[in-house]
Scaffold this motif. Structure first.
Motif, PDB file in Angstrom:
ATOM      1  N   GLY A   9       0.821  -1.208   0.000  1.00  0.00           N
ATOM      2  CA  GLY A   9       0.000   0.000   0.000  1.00  0.00           C
ATOM      3  C   GLY A   9       0.849   1.250   0.000  1.00  0.00           C
ATOM      4  N   LEU A  10       1.913   1.246   0.781  1.00  0.00           N
ATOM      5  CA  LEU A  10       2.829   2.377   0.834  1.00  0.00           C
ATOM      6  C   LEU A  10       3.522   2.558  -0.510  1.00  0.00           C
ATOM      7  CD1 LEU A  10       4.075   4.592   2.560  1.00  0.00           C
ATOM      8  CD2 LEU A  10       5.789   2.942   3.305  1.00  0.00           C
ATOM      9  N   SER A  11       3.936   1.467  -1.106  1.00  0.00           N
ATOM     10  CA  SER A  11       4.597   1.521  -2.402  1.00  0.00           C
ATOM     11  C   SER A  11       3.659   2.058  -3.476  1.00  0.00           C
ATOM     12  CB  SER A  11       5.094   0.124  -2.785  1.00  0.00           C
ATOM     13  OG  SER A  11       5.703   0.158  -4.044  1.00  0.00           O
ATOM     14  N   ASN A  12       2.400   1.604  -3.453  1.00  0.00           N
ATOM     15  CA  ASN A  12       1.418   2.096  -4.424  1.00  0.00           C
ATOM     16  C   ASN A  12       1.165   3.582  -4.237  1.00  0.00           C
ATOM     17  OD1 ASN A  12       1.112  -0.416  -5.587  1.00  0.00           O
ATOM     18  ND2 ASN A  12      -0.711  -0.935  -4.410  1.00  0.00           N
ATOM     19  N   LYS A  13       1.057   4.023  -3.008  1.00  0.00           N
ATOM     20  CA  LYS A  13       0.816   5.439  -2.722  1.00  0.00           C
ATOM     21  C   LYS A  13       1.998   6.282  -3.179  1.00  0.00           C
ATOM     22  CE  LYS A  13      -1.754   8.636  -0.972  1.00  0.00           C
ATOM     23  NZ  LYS A  13      -2.967   9.033  -1.660  1.00  0.00           N
ATOM     24  N   LYS A  14       3.204   5.779  -2.921  1.00  0.00           N
ATOM     25  CA  LYS A  14       4.414   6.487  -3.351  1.00  0.00           C
ATOM     26  C   LYS A  14       4.427   6.613  -4.869  1.00  0.00           C
ATOM     27  CE  LYS A  14       9.443   6.203  -3.155  1.00  0.00           C
ATOM     28  NZ  LYS A  14      10.600   5.414  -2.723  1.00  0.00           N
ATOM     29  N   GLN A  15       4.060   5.550  -5.576  1.00  0.00           N
ATOM     30  CA  GLN A  15       4.023   5.582  -7.037  1.00  0.00           C
ATOM     31  C   GLN A  15       2.979   6.582  -7.536  1.00  0.00           C
ATOM     32  OE1 GLN A  15       6.259   3.997  -9.047  1.00  0.00           O
ATOM     33  NE2 GLN A  15       5.346   5.257 -10.636  1.00  0.00           N
TER      34      GLN A  15
END
Length: 99
Positions: A15-21
């Motif tokens: 989720g954090l990675s998706n938000k960062k992207q």
């Protein structure tokens, strides 16, 4: 993972990675828009000053041709510079990654 935690991306790096992207994509989009606006502003400024020495109610045919050629050249130069800049950034990132 429960529905609650997956809905709010609790306990997961995905989720954090998706938000960062998403944020990175939004920044890229905003930068592209800002660059396009800057290009248009510069073309208007430079080409208009060069091609329309005495503004009137309408553009003369010579002024129209001058504006068209000026805009083409300016955009071509902008693209060359942009590609060169991106290439340089990529080289520098590659050199930093190799350290």
């Amino acid at each position: 993972m429960s529905d609650y935690s997956s809905q709010y991306n609790l306990g997961g790096d995905a989720g954090l990675s998706n938000k960062k992207q998403e944020v990175m994509d939004q920044v890229r989009s905003e930068l592209a828009l800002a660059n396009a606006q800057e290009l248009i502003n510069k073309i208007n400024e430079k080409c208009y000053l060069k091609c329309v020495p005495k503004p009137g109610a309408r553009l003369e045919s010579g002024e129209q041709q001058c504006l068209s050629k000026c805009m083409d050249r300016y955009m071509e130069a902008w693209n060359v510079i942009s590609r060169s800049y991106v290439s340089r950034l990529q080289r520098e990132q590659g050199q930093m990654g190799g350290m």
